[in-house]
Design a protein around this motif. Structure first.
Motif, short mmCIF file in Angstrom:
data_model
loop_
_atom_site.label_atom_id
_atom_site.label_comp_id
_atom_site.label_asym_id
_atom_site.label_seq_id
_atom_site.Cartn_x
_atom_site.Cartn_y
_atom_site.Cartn_z
N UNK A 90 19.71 2.11 -16.89
CA UNK A 90 18.42 1.41 -17.02
C UNK A 90 17.51 2.19 -17.95
N UNK A 91 16.65 1.47 -18.73
CA UNK A 91 15.61 2.13 -19.48
C UNK A 91 14.73 2.90 -18.52
N UNK A 92 14.31 4.10 -18.92
CA UNK A 92 13.58 4.93 -17.97
C UNK A 92 12.35 4.21 -17.43
N UNK A 93 12.30 4.11 -16.15
CA UNK A 93 11.18 3.50 -15.45
C UNK A 93 10.41 4.60 -14.76
N UNK A 94 9.11 4.64 -14.99
CA UNK A 94 8.26 5.58 -14.24
C UNK A 94 7.55 4.78 -13.17
N UNK A 95 7.98 4.97 -11.95
CA UNK A 95 7.45 4.25 -10.80
C UNK A 95 6.53 5.19 -10.03
N UNK A 96 5.37 4.70 -9.66
CA UNK A 96 4.35 5.52 -9.00
C UNK A 96 4.02 4.89 -7.64
N UNK A 97 4.50 5.49 -6.57
CA UNK A 97 4.26 4.98 -5.23
C UNK A 97 2.90 5.46 -4.75
N UNK A 98 1.96 4.53 -4.63
CA UNK A 98 0.59 4.93 -4.31
C UNK A 98 0.34 5.00 -2.80
N UNK A 99 -0.66 5.78 -2.46
CA UNK A 99 -1.21 5.80 -1.10
C UNK A 99 -1.92 4.47 -0.84
N UNK A 100 -1.79 3.96 0.37
CA UNK A 100 -2.45 2.71 0.72
C UNK A 100 -3.89 2.97 1.18
N UNK A 101 -4.82 2.19 0.62
CA UNK A 101 -6.23 2.39 0.94
C UNK A 101 -6.56 1.97 2.36
N UNK A 102 -5.82 1.01 2.89
CA UNK A 102 -6.11 0.51 4.24
C UNK A 102 -5.60 1.52 5.28
N UNK A 103 -6.48 1.90 6.19
CA UNK A 103 -6.13 2.97 7.13
C UNK A 103 -5.03 2.57 8.11
N UNK A 104 -4.86 1.27 8.35
CA UNK A 104 -3.84 0.82 9.29
C UNK A 104 -2.51 0.49 8.60
N UNK A 105 -2.40 0.79 7.33
CA UNK A 105 -1.16 0.48 6.63
C UNK A 105 -0.23 1.68 6.67
N UNK A 106 0.81 1.59 7.48
CA UNK A 106 1.74 2.70 7.68
C UNK A 106 3.06 2.50 6.93
N UNK A 107 3.27 1.31 6.38
CA UNK A 107 4.55 1.00 5.74
C UNK A 107 4.65 1.60 4.34
N UNK A 108 5.84 1.50 3.79
CA UNK A 108 6.09 1.85 2.40
C UNK A 108 7.10 0.87 1.82
N UNK A 109 6.97 0.49 0.55
CA UNK A 109 7.94 -0.43 -0.04
C UNK A 109 9.27 0.24 -0.40
#
Length: 353
Positions: free
Chosen positions: A1-20
């Motif tokens: 794959x062409x180099x992909x720079x993926x940036x997994x951000x912190x969720x602003x909502x305090x009750x959001x515990x999941x991650x994609x």
């Protein structure tokens, strides 16, 4: 794959515990040649050290705003209000295409900054079926909370848990009274999840889908004790519940759980409330006598963050591995451009793809 720079951000909502993307799948991304930056996030169910251990770079929470221009920022729920102009490509659930409150403002932020929204809700195959979704767990939890509320065992504030512990609370106890339940949208992901939770609770729900909602038997709907709405409407339909239905003297309905939470949208099939409920106050009483309680939490799967994240990540990973070639991403971008065009000529801008 062409180099992909993926940036997994912190969720602003305090009750959001999941991650994609969970750490095991992050390893696959790094091994494929992608660059992965993961923001520190004390609430994310997986510690940042687990991502660092598989080759991700760690960055401070919120630092995506200064990421290189070609970075693709990955999250789940809403962005913080700043910056006002969004310059990157963002992958998350934008809730911006059904005239929801704040939708136009979000699209204008992308328009003014030249960025793009790749909305996870519209990441679909060529027949419109979503390719990565939290629907099963949303439905499961929507029904689970309804059962606990109806049996008088729902406590606030809500706290994340695991499925085994949740199921222990769902199983019927001696003295629990039988009740009737209705799942609307029973054949979809969320509906199947709701049916599974009712099964754990020892309840055999009535199941409605398109055939039953096309010619709605409102008296039958009101004749159930508990209702879970799992319908994801794509075009306007007559509402399932109206204000006058809540005052129907024959109403037996006591607990209403809206998994879809299309509040504020013209596609809302339950226009009997004007705001969602929250983890600290998960239930709102719509009528005092006879009582009618509403549960309408728009990030239900975050209550089972480990299980729901793992399932979602498993579905999203192959799509990220094909980011440059999978046509589903092009369809996402086309839908975004269409939505921006619908803002009107004064809002137009060139969008980087």
């Amino acid at each position: 794959m062409t180099e992909l720079h993926l940036w997994l951000r912190h969720e602003a909502r305090s009750t959001e515990r999941r991650t994609p993307i969970v750490p095991d799948d992050a390893r696959r991304l790094v091994e494929s040649g992608a660059r992965l930056t993961v923001e520190e996030s004390p609430q994310r169910i997986f510690p940042v050290a687990e991502y660092e251990a598989v080759g991700a770079r760690v960055a401070p929470a919120g630092s995506w705003t200064s990421a290189p221009p070609d970075t693709v920022v990955l999250g789940l729920k809403e962005l913080p209000e700043d910056p006002g102009e969004l310059t990157h490509r963002h992958i998350f659930f934008g809730h911006a295409y059904k005239e929801q409150p704040g939708a136009a403002d979000l699209l204008r932020r992308f328009s003014s900054g030249g960025g793009a929204l790749l909305d996870l809700e519209y990441l679909a195959d060529d027949e419109g079926r979503r390719l990565a979704a939290f629907g099963h767990w949303a439905g499961y939890l929507g029904a689970a909370l309804a059962v606990l509320q109806h049996r008088g065992r729902l406590t606030a504030p809500l706290r994340p848990t695991d499925k085994d512990a949740l199921d222990d609370t769902l199983r019927p106890l001696p003295g629990d009274e039988d009740f009737t339940a209705l799942v609307v949208g029973a054949l979809g992901r969320s509906g199947r999840g709701a049916r599974a939770a009712f099964g754990t609770a020892g309840v055999d729900p009535t199941c409605w889908d398109l055939a039953q909602t096309r010619d709605l038997d409102r008296a039958s709907l009101l004749g159930h004790d508990v209702m879970v709405n799992a319908v994801l409407a794509t075009s306007p339909v007559p509402p399932f519940l109206r204000e006058r239905d809540l005052d129907d003297p024959a109403r037996r309905l006591r607990t209403l759980s809206d998994v879809t939470c299309d509040v504020g949208s013209p596609l809302n099939v339950l226009p009997v409330y004007d705001r969602t409920t929250e983890w600290n106050e998960p239930v709102r009483r719509l009528r005092k006598e006879p009582p009618l309680d509403l549960i309408a939490i728009d990030n239900l799967p975050s209550l089972l963050p480990r299980e729901s994240s793992a399932d979602f990540s498993r579905a999203l990973l192959p799509l990220l591995l094909e980011f440059d070639v999978n046509p589903a991403w092009a369809r996402c971008l086309a839908r975004f451009r269409q939505a921006c065009a619908e803002l009107g000529p004064d809002e137009g801008a060139e969008h980087r793809g």
